[in-house]
Design a protein around this motif. Sequence first.
Motif, PDB file in Angstrom:
ATOM      1  N   ARG A  26       3.060   8.200  -2.672  1.00 39.91           N
ATOM      2  CA  ARG A  26       3.406   6.804  -2.109  1.00 39.91           C
ATOM      3  C   ARG A  26       3.810   6.684  -0.748  1.00 39.91           C
ATOM      4  O   ARG A  26       3.266   5.983  -0.079  1.00 39.91           O
ATOM      5  CB  ARG A  26       4.600   6.203  -3.132  1.00 39.91           C
ATOM      6  CG  ARG A  26       4.960   4.848  -2.898  1.00 39.91           C
ATOM      7  CD  ARG A  26       6.262   4.365  -3.624  1.00 39.91           C
ATOM      8  NE  ARG A  26       6.212   4.754  -4.970  1.00 39.91           N
ATOM      9  CZ  ARG A  26       7.107   5.441  -5.522  1.00 39.91           C
ATOM     10  NH1 ARG A  26       8.285   5.921  -5.005  1.00 39.91           N
ATOM     11  NH2 ARG A  26       7.026   5.888  -6.983  1.00 39.91           N
ATOM     12  N   ALA A  27       4.611   7.893  -0.033  1.00 34.94           N
ATOM     13  CA  ALA A  27       4.910   7.809   1.316  1.00 34.94           C
ATOM     14  C   ALA A  27       3.709   7.976   2.074  1.00 34.94           C
ATOM     15  O   ALA A  27       3.595   7.116   3.038  1.00 34.94           O
ATOM     16  CB  ALA A  27       5.919   8.680   1.562  1.00 34.94           C
ATOM     17  N   ILE A  81       0.341   7.409   1.346  1.00 34.43           N
ATOM     18  CA  ILE A  81      -0.647   6.209   1.172  1.00 34.43           C
ATOM     19  C   ILE A  81      -0.366   5.001   1.817  1.00 34.43           C
ATOM     20  O   ILE A  81      -0.922   4.418   2.754  1.00 34.43           O
ATOM     21  CB  ILE A  81      -0.966   6.006  -0.110  1.00 34.43           C
ATOM     22  CG1 ILE A  81      -1.755   7.005  -0.776  1.00 34.43           C
ATOM     23  CG2 ILE A  81      -1.728   4.568  -0.561  1.00 34.43           C
ATOM     24  CD1 ILE A  81      -2.071   6.933  -2.471  1.00 34.43           C
ATOM     25  N   ASN A  82       1.232   4.653   1.797  1.00 35.96           N
ATOM     26  CA  ASN A  82       1.587   3.517   2.685  1.00 35.96           C
ATOM     27  C   ASN A  82       1.606   3.747   4.136  1.00 35.96           C
ATOM     28  O   ASN A  82       1.260   2.996   4.676  1.00 35.96           O
ATOM     29  CB  ASN A  82       3.174   3.387   2.170  1.00 35.96           C
ATOM     30  CG  ASN A  82       3.571   2.548   0.913  1.00 35.96           C
ATOM     31  OD1 ASN A  82       2.743   1.716   0.499  1.00 35.96           O
ATOM     32  ND2 ASN A  82       4.559   2.730   0.309  1.00 35.96           N
ATOM     33  N   THR A  83       1.942   4.928   4.622  1.00 33.32           N
ATOM     34  CA  THR A  83       1.664   5.214   5.892  1.00 33.32           C
ATOM     35  C   THR A  83       0.290   5.107   6.429  1.00 33.32           C
ATOM     36  O   THR A  83      -0.018   4.483   7.571  1.00 33.32           O
ATOM     37  CB  THR A  83       2.231   6.675   6.078  1.00 33.32           C
ATOM     38  OG1 THR A  83       3.652   6.875   5.667  1.00 33.32           O
ATOM     39  CG2 THR A  83       2.245   7.183   7.714  1.00 33.32           C
ATOM     40  N   ILE A 112      -2.279   3.564   4.974  1.00 27.78           N
ATOM     41  CA  ILE A 112      -2.839   2.271   4.764  1.00 27.78           C
ATOM     42  C   ILE A 112      -2.206   1.344   5.938  1.00 27.78           C
ATOM     43  O   ILE A 112      -2.928   0.474   6.779  1.00 27.78           O
ATOM     44  CB  ILE A 112      -2.665   1.695   3.617  1.00 27.78           C
ATOM     45  CG1 ILE A 112      -3.434   2.350   2.568  1.00 27.78           C
ATOM     46  CG2 ILE A 112      -2.906   0.073   3.557  1.00 27.78           C
ATOM     47  CD1 ILE A 112      -3.391   1.792   1.078  1.00 27.78           C
ATOM     48  N   THR A 113      -1.022   1.447   6.296  1.00 22.86           N
ATOM     49  CA  THR A 113      -0.508   0.693   7.445  1.00 22.86           C
ATOM     50  C   THR A 113      -1.115   0.921   8.677  1.00 22.86           C
ATOM     51  O   THR A 113      -1.304   0.356   9.555  1.00 22.86           O
ATOM     52  CB  THR A 113       1.137   1.172   7.520  1.00 22.86           C
ATOM     53  OG1 THR A 113       1.639   0.731   6.345  1.00 22.86           O
ATOM     54  CG2 THR A 113       1.764  -0.041   8.288  1.00 22.86           C
ATOM     55  N   VAL A 145      -7.307   0.531  -0.323  1.00 27.01           N
ATOM     56  CA  VAL A 145      -6.530   0.709  -1.627  1.00 27.01           C
ATOM     57  C   VAL A 145      -7.561   1.311  -2.577  1.00 27.01           C
ATOM     58  O   VAL A 145      -7.027   2.074  -3.214  1.00 27.01           O
ATOM     59  CB  VAL A 145      -6.273  -0.737  -2.106  1.00 27.01           C
ATOM     60  CG1 VAL A 145      -5.636  -0.822  -3.263  1.00 27.01           C
ATOM     61  CG2 VAL A 145      -5.316  -1.374  -1.131  1.00 27.01           C
ATOM     62  N   VAL A 187       2.876   4.263  -8.003  1.00 27.06           N
ATOM     63  CA  VAL A 187       2.541   4.452  -6.729  1.00 27.06           C
ATOM     64  C   VAL A 187       1.974   2.861  -6.031  1.00 27.06           C
ATOM     65  O   VAL A 187       2.380   2.500  -4.904  1.00 27.06           O
ATOM     66  CB  VAL A 187       1.537   5.430  -6.359  1.00 27.06           C
ATOM     67  CG1 VAL A 187       1.190   5.486  -4.890  1.00 27.06           C
ATOM     68  CG2 VAL A 187       2.150   6.754  -6.553  1.00 27.06           C
ATOM     69  N   THR A 188       0.940   2.618  -6.743  1.00 20.20           N
ATOM     70  CA  THR A 188       0.457   1.451  -6.326  1.00 20.20           C
ATOM     71  C   THR A 188       1.066  -0.017  -6.492  1.00 20.20           C
ATOM     72  O   THR A 188       1.036  -0.855  -5.603  1.00 20.20           O
ATOM     73  CB  THR A 188      -1.025   0.908  -6.524  1.00 20.20           C
ATOM     74  OG1 THR A 188      -1.115   1.183  -8.101  1.00 20.20           O
ATOM     75  CG2 THR A 188      -1.918   2.312  -6.185  1.00 20.20           C
TER      76      THR A 188
END
Lengths: 188, 155
Positions: free
Chosen positions: B59-60, B62-64, B66-67, B110, B130-131
């Motif tokens: 999660r950490a 993928i968030n990082t 994608i941003t 995504v 996660v998503t």
Amino acid sequence: MDIDDLKRAWQSQNMRIDKLEEQNKQLKERLLDKSLKSNRAKLLSTYRWLLLIGLLMVPFTIVSFSHLELSPIAVWTMVAYFLLMSVANVYVYYLIYDIDMTNHSVCDNLQRVINLQLKRHRIRIGSCILGIVIISIFFYYISQDDPSLVIGGIIGGIVGGLIGLRKEREIKAMISSMKKDLEDALSE
Amino acid sequence: MQLFETILSQYGPMVSKVCYMYGTDEDQRKDLYQECMANVWQGLRSFRGDSKLSTWLYRACINTCITAYRRNAVRATVPLDSAPPIAADDNSRSDDLKEMYRLISQLSPVERALIMMWLDEKSYDEISDVTGMPRNTVASRLRRIKAKLVDLANN
């Protein structure tokens, strides 16, 4: 290549462990001595500074402009502007603080980042427009003896405006892409 | 600190794979890796153990990624000859690896996240966690992504 080949290829990957170990060693040192900060941490720090500067500009404006013997309207308009910007910076600070890459889901995080970027974009536009009005008032008062200041101010404003507009267009495009990613993620 | 060291040693390769998926050159991948680990370092205090550590890390990262992906305005797909310099266990799989990256890089950010977690054999429930997508949505999206990849491979 079919899906099974893809899966086999993915699982056959062998990251260069030696390179990673060296990278991790440097990373640990930089995190411990605080020379490495996440973008979120850097942004929070930037907004803390902006807030401090905005608040310091209030007494600075009052003290310095009283020496220039400007109209009280001009002085208090500038003070109000800096106070308003400080409030806006506090708002953005909390929007950034609220972003948690580790605990929010991907969709939730995307939504918050989009919201943050949109608000920052709107605040920048608003502050520029207000700033132009305030500076115009300021220049009106100080240029009565020297009109060349107005010309310099106008040129500076145009150049700055063009650079700013280009940057804002890039940011708008980025926000649109993120919104598309989120719509794509939430669609069935 | 001990937990962070465990993450670096045991999950560093996993984080690297995620960063390779979103970066287009070596410098960008290194930056993404550092950014992911910096977020993990800060977020460790709030790790409650509600989910598995690997899920939390996914999660950490993928968030990082994608941003950062959108912020860096990366649009181009990864050119074949600049596929990441990672080795396959078996040399005959090197071309498969390059092809795999070429195909996955044509997906949206995504979609890449979804297929990556599926390739790593995460359950639909973990992917949903996660998503933030409902489980059924994850299942139907994965079906479409797999069909898209097969289509891209055949074309």
